[in-house]
Design an enzyme around this catalytic site. Structure first.
Site, PDB file in Angstrom:
ATOM      1  N   HIS A  82      15.421  -1.953   4.223  1.00 49.14           N
ATOM      2  CA  HIS A  82      14.576  -3.140   4.048  1.00 49.14           C
ATOM      3  C   HIS A  82      15.258  -4.154   3.140  1.00 49.14           C
ATOM      4  CE1 HIS A  82      10.820  -5.388   3.960  1.00 49.14           C
ATOM      5  NE2 HIS A  82      11.150  -5.664   2.704  1.00 49.14           N
ATOM      6  N   ARG A 168      -2.867 -13.259  -1.194  1.00 44.91           N
ATOM      7  CA  ARG A 168      -1.883 -13.621  -2.225  1.00 44.91           C
ATOM      8  C   ARG A 168      -1.186 -14.923  -1.869  1.00 44.91           C
ATOM      9  NH1 ARG A 168       1.958  -9.000  -2.004  1.00 44.91           N
ATOM     10  NH2 ARG A 168       3.115 -10.144  -3.571  1.00 44.91           N
ATOM     11  N   SER A 183       3.535  -3.829  -1.858  1.00 49.46           N
ATOM     12  CA  SER A 183       3.402  -4.410  -0.522  1.00 49.46           C
ATOM     13  C   SER A 183       4.538  -3.916   0.372  1.00 49.46           C
ATOM     14  CB  SER A 183       3.422  -5.944  -0.657  1.00 49.46           C
ATOM     15  OG  SER A 183       3.627  -6.558   0.571  1.00 49.46           O
ATOM     16  N   LYS A 187       4.396  -0.401   3.413  1.00 52.50           N
ATOM     17  CA  LYS A 187       4.751  -0.514   4.839  1.00 52.50           C
ATOM     18  C   LYS A 187       5.871   0.461   5.192  1.00 52.50           C
ATOM     19  CE  LYS A 187       4.927  -4.934   4.163  1.00 52.50           C
ATOM     20  NZ  LYS A 187       4.652  -6.287   3.855  1.00 52.50           N
TER      21      LYS A 187
HETATM   22  N1  URA Z   1       7.580  -9.050   1.454  1.00 53.75           N
HETATM   23  C1  URA Z   1       6.455  -8.295   1.561  1.00 53.75           C
HETATM   24  O1  URA Z   1       6.267  -7.577   2.534  1.00 53.75           O
HETATM   25  N2  URA Z   1       5.544  -8.354   0.558  1.00 53.75           N
HETATM   26  C2  URA Z   1       5.710  -9.129  -0.540  1.00 53.75           C
HETATM   27  O2  URA Z   1       4.852  -9.120  -1.403  1.00 53.75           O
HETATM   28  C3  URA Z   1       6.881  -9.901  -0.625  1.00 53.75           C
HETATM   29  C4  URA Z   1       7.799  -9.843   0.395  1.00 53.75           C
END
Ligand code: URA
Length: 419
Positions: A82, A168, A183, A187
């Site tokens: 990521h 947000r 966040s 995922k």
């Molecule tokens: N990417 C994300 O998935 N979440 C964030 O808070 C910032 C970047």
């Protein structure tokens, strides 16, 4: 327990208990906590932060707010990678096939562009026919049979994050290390891979503007991932200037293919090799030097390019693009941007280049924007180069006939040390 007490506790600077965080995430997911109270707690977190335990619990609860993929049908340690987002960042298109060619099963879920930063899925969709909407069955089948799959994130994965992220975005609460870390990691955990390699960008084109902030974010993400039982490692990389030469969708895929053909010498190529080596080292549990030499071999032998070709074909794309770049959609217009003065290029601002590329059509200006997948910018000179007035600094591609707004941004993105 009630949400007002939780908000007041965080407002007054106290750590929240595991139960309070669970209550909050459950309320976000089932809609029982209204947006104004969620936003209020988010702002209290931005102002008073969260400790490692709170961040880990928030991450875990968000990851389990929806469907958590079970990849146990794929043998071995599955890897995912990521990037926290940047300009010209097409590293996944190179390091995923390289790692797969080294024997790492790569099960990657990717996103679309966000603001001025590009997204892997938009880039891959510039390949005619390519589909990133892969069923769970095909996702597992592809990783088992050809060693890699890159698919788009779905609404069922970490729904609490989707709700929180949208709030947000409109309440000035994006910029918080525990909120960004939870966040992203929620995922990644929901995706189901065992090993997560993080590319944390630092610089004007990234969320984290300097290396110290990037290190703090990397540290928070590593701790949250490890608390959920994942193997995690992070690389900090520069995002003050765009990565590589191409910014846009199809032109970034072309740059990635050139790298897979070993026709790249740049910082971009080095970043890809570094990330791929981390993936191989972590997933196969081997020394980083050994991983580096396996990655070099995968590139030089053409095995990595072959993996990329197989992935394109499996996902419905026309893999002939690898040999014939004219098969990508072509832009209606191309323009040259020339040096306004003679001198040494002292900076090329990544943020402004990303915004300029968006204006050409490569990124979304709002949710409804339809991308021009051939739009973008090719940089013809790098930071540190000396140029003469009138030399071409960049080529711009777009379906738009009026690009005066883009030219204005580009003018501001270059700085020169004039003689
Ligand atoms: N990417 C994300 O998935 N979440 C964030 O808070 C910032 C970047």
């Amino acid at each position: 327990m009630n949400i007002i007490e939780i908000i007041e506790k965080k407002r007054d600077g106290y750590p929240l208990s595991d139960e309070e965080i669970k209550f909050f995430v459950r309320g976000v997911t089932d809609g029982s906590i209204p947006d104004y109270q969620i936003s209020s707690l988010l702002m209290a977190i931005v102002l008073n932060s969260m400790d490692d335990n709170e961040t880990a619990v928030l991450t875990y609860e968000m990851a389990h707010s929806g469907y958590v993929q079970d990849l146990s049908m794929i043998p071995g340690l599955k890897a995912d990678k990521h990037s926290t987002g940047g300009v010209g960042d097409k590293t996944s298109l190179v390091c995923v096939p390289v790692a797969a060619a080294c024997g790492v099963p790569v099960a990657k879920l990717s996103g679309r562009g966000l603001g001025h930063t590009g997204g892997t899925i938009d880039k891959l969709e510039s390949i005619p026919g390519f589909s990133a909407d892969v069923s769970m069955y095909d996702f597992i089948k592809n990783v088992n049979e050809i060693g890699l799959c890159i698919s788009a994130s779905t609404a069922e994965l970490a729904p609490a994050d989707k709700k929180l992220y949208a709030l947000r975005d409109v309440t000035g609460t994006v910029q918080s290390i525990p909120l960004i870390a939870s966040s992203i990691m929620s995922k990644k955990i929901a995706t189901g891979s065992d090993c997560i390699i993080l590319d944390v960008k630092a610089g004007c084109g990234a969320f984290m503007k300097n290396e110290a902030e990037a290190k703090a974010l990397a540290d928070a993400m590593i701790k949250a991932g490890r608390a959920a039982g994942k193997k995690v490692s992070a690389v900090i990389s520069d995002m003050n200037v765009p990565l590589g030469t191409n910014i846009g969708n199809s032109i970034e895929v072309i740059e990635a293919i050139e790298a897979l053909k070993c026709r790249s010498e740049s910082h971009f190529y080095d970043t890809c090799k570094k990330l791929a080596s981390e993936m191989v080292s972590l997933s196969l549990d081997i020394d980083i030097k050994d991983a580096q030499s396996r990655c070099e071999k995968a590139l030089e032998s053409g095995a990595a390019l072959e993996k990329f070709e197989k992935m394109i074909s499996r996902q419905g794309g026309n893999s002939k693009v690898i040999e014939d770049y004219s098969l990508f959609k072509q832009p209606r217009y191309s323009y040259a941007y020339r040096a306004p003065v003679s001198g040494k290029i002292s900076n090329i601002d990544a943020l402004l280049c990303g915004k300029a590329s968006c204006l050409l059509g490569a990124g979304r200006l709002d949710k409804a924007s339809v991308l021009d997948l051939s739009a973008g910018i090719t940089l013809k000179a790098s930071k540190g180069d000396t140029v003469k007035k009138g030399d071409i600094l960049a080529c711009l591609y777009s379906d738009k006939s009026d690009i005066s707004d883009t030219l204005h941004l580009l003018e501001n993105s270059y700085s020169f040390e004039e003689k």
